[in-house]
Design a protein around this motif. Structure first.
Motif, short mmCIF file in Angstrom:
data_model
loop_
_atom_site.label_atom_id
_atom_site.label_comp_id
_atom_site.label_asym_id
_atom_site.label_seq_id
_atom_site.Cartn_x
_atom_site.Cartn_y
_atom_site.Cartn_z
N MET A 1 -69.69 -51.00 32.91
CA MET A 1 -70.68 -49.97 32.65
C MET A 1 -69.99 -48.62 32.56
N LYS A 2 -70.28 -47.84 31.51
CA LYS A 2 -69.71 -46.51 31.39
C LYS A 2 -70.30 -45.58 32.45
N GLN A 3 -69.48 -44.63 32.90
CA GLN A 3 -69.96 -43.65 33.85
C GLN A 3 -69.30 -42.31 33.55
N TRP A 4 -70.09 -41.25 33.66
CA TRP A 4 -69.65 -39.91 33.28
C TRP A 4 -69.91 -38.95 34.42
N VAL A 5 -69.03 -37.94 34.52
CA VAL A 5 -69.17 -36.92 35.55
C VAL A 5 -69.31 -35.57 34.86
N CYS A 6 -70.35 -34.81 35.21
CA CYS A 6 -70.52 -33.47 34.67
C CYS A 6 -69.60 -32.52 35.44
N THR A 7 -68.70 -31.88 34.75
CA THR A 7 -67.75 -30.99 35.41
C THR A 7 -68.37 -29.63 35.76
N THR A 8 -69.60 -29.40 35.32
CA THR A 8 -70.30 -28.17 35.70
C THR A 8 -70.98 -28.31 37.06
N CYS A 9 -71.59 -29.48 37.32
CA CYS A 9 -72.34 -29.64 38.57
C CYS A 9 -71.92 -30.85 39.40
N GLY A 10 -71.18 -31.79 38.82
CA GLY A 10 -70.77 -32.97 39.56
C GLY A 10 -71.71 -34.15 39.45
N TYR A 11 -72.80 -34.01 38.71
CA TYR A 11 -73.75 -35.11 38.56
C TYR A 11 -73.11 -36.27 37.81
N ASN A 12 -73.34 -37.49 38.31
CA ASN A 12 -72.84 -38.70 37.67
C ASN A 12 -73.92 -39.32 36.79
N MET A 13 -73.52 -39.78 35.60
CA MET A 13 -74.43 -40.43 34.66
C MET A 13 -73.90 -41.82 34.35
N ILE A 14 -74.74 -42.81 34.45
CA ILE A 14 -74.36 -44.20 34.23
C ILE A 14 -74.90 -44.65 32.87
N GLY A 15 -74.03 -45.22 32.05
CA GLY A 15 -74.44 -45.67 30.72
C GLY A 15 -73.99 -44.70 29.65
N ASP A 16 -74.66 -44.72 28.51
CA ASP A 16 -74.33 -43.81 27.42
C ASP A 16 -74.65 -42.38 27.83
N PRO A 17 -73.75 -41.43 27.52
CA PRO A 17 -73.99 -40.05 27.97
C PRO A 17 -75.13 -39.40 27.21
N PRO A 18 -76.00 -38.67 27.90
CA PRO A 18 -77.05 -37.92 27.20
C PRO A 18 -76.44 -36.70 26.50
N ASP A 19 -77.21 -36.02 25.70
CA ASP A 19 -76.72 -34.83 25.01
C ASP A 19 -76.43 -33.69 25.98
N VAL A 20 -77.23 -33.62 27.06
CA VAL A 20 -77.02 -32.60 28.08
C VAL A 20 -77.13 -33.26 29.45
N CYS A 21 -76.50 -32.64 30.45
CA CYS A 21 -76.60 -33.14 31.82
C CYS A 21 -78.05 -33.08 32.28
N LEU A 22 -78.53 -34.18 32.83
CA LEU A 22 -79.92 -34.25 33.27
C LEU A 22 -80.17 -33.40 34.51
N PHE A 23 -79.10 -33.01 35.20
CA PHE A 23 -79.26 -32.22 36.42
C PHE A 23 -79.16 -30.72 36.14
N CYS A 24 -78.11 -30.29 35.41
CA CYS A 24 -77.89 -28.85 35.23
C CYS A 24 -78.04 -28.38 33.80
N GLY A 25 -78.13 -29.30 32.83
CA GLY A 25 -78.32 -28.92 31.44
C GLY A 25 -77.05 -28.61 30.67
N ALA A 26 -75.87 -28.83 31.29
CA ALA A 26 -74.61 -28.58 30.58
C ALA A 26 -74.47 -29.51 29.39
N HIS A 27 -73.81 -29.03 28.32
CA HIS A 27 -73.61 -29.83 27.12
C HIS A 27 -72.66 -30.98 27.41
N ARG A 28 -72.75 -32.05 26.63
CA ARG A 28 -71.97 -33.26 26.88
C ARG A 28 -70.46 -33.04 26.76
N ASP A 29 -70.03 -31.92 26.14
CA ASP A 29 -68.59 -31.67 26.10
C ASP A 29 -68.03 -31.29 27.47
N LYS A 30 -68.92 -31.11 28.46
CA LYS A 30 -68.51 -30.86 29.84
C LYS A 30 -68.40 -32.16 30.64
#
Length: 233
Positions: A1-30
């Motif tokens: 399973m893919k997992q991503w970490v938002c470098t703006t807030c530290g929120y972890n996302m499991i699966g395909d990355p959304p366009d923006v962080c669901l916690f802080c709204g940072a763009h997926r390039d973060k």
């Protein structure tokens, strides 16, 4: 399973990355993949007292939030979880959460260590954590090996604080320490202020020396007057 970490807030996302962080709204390039994040960030321990260690990422990961390792009489446990997965950390078998905003890489540590994740039932169905496994959905106050859990509510419906010996684990119910302290403004403010009264009643019947917050550690005697002032406004 893919997992991503938002470098703006530290929120972890499991699966395909959304366009923006669901916690802080940072763009997926973060976002960083967890394997890349593990190469860059190291979870580093700072001793708080003989029983408690603070765990944070080095270098600092965005807003950063700390986890805390407690050496109880029978086993080690965590309060909240680091954003980064470092497989070299000493294992624990129980991870207790204050609320669902700080799940971090708990799913990965849970699988590696065969650990159990504890979260209040009122927070366990939060949409932010629908991909994170929760093993124990508790509903009442409890104590395990000297670690006492108290349901507060307010900032989130299931918000829970913990006390071990003379240490209070308050996470982000109120911050920062000092004269600018305020209760967490994200959530129902009126209820957060009202439920803070229960926090006072709990801490007033305990002999406390240290407060461990989401990004700070301070002396209880200095923290208390700031907290009392914050909940009067």
């Amino acid at each position: 399973m893919k997992q991503w970490v938002c470098t703006t807030c530290g929120y972890n996302m499991i699966g395909d990355p959304p366009d923006v962080c669901l916690f802080c709204g940072a763009h997926r390039d973060k976002f960083l993949g967890w394997e890349e994040a593990e190469k860059i960030y190291r979870v580093t321990a700072t001793q708080i007292n003989d029983s408690v260690t603070q765990l944070v990422s080095v270098p600092k990961l965005g807003l950063e939030h700390a986890a805390y390792r407690i050496e109880t009489e029978h086993e080690a446990v965590w309060i909240d979880c680091t954003s980064v997965f470092n497989r070299t950390l000493e294992p624990v078998r129980k991870i207790f959460f204050t609320h669902p905003h700080f799940m971090g890489a708990s799913n990965q540590y849970r699988e590696l260590w065969n650990a159990k994740v504890y979260l209040h039932a009122l927070d366990a169905d939060h949409p932010l954590i629908k991909s994170f496994p929760v093993d124990e959905r508790f509903s009442n106050d409890f104590a395990i090996d000297g670690l006492a859990a108290y349901h507060i509510g307010g900032h989130t419906p299931g918000y829970t604080l913990y006390i071990y010996q003379d240490v209070l684990f308050i996470c982000d119910y109120a911050f920062p320490p000092g004269p600018k302290m305020r209760v967490n403004p994200f959530g129902p403010k009126t209820e957060t202020l009202q439920r803070a009264g229960r926090i006072l009643s709990i801490i007033n019947r305990n002999s406390l020396k240290t407060v461990c917050g989401y990004s700070y550690v301070c002396d209880f005697k200095d923290w208390l007057p700031d907290f009392e002032r914050a909940i009067k406004h």
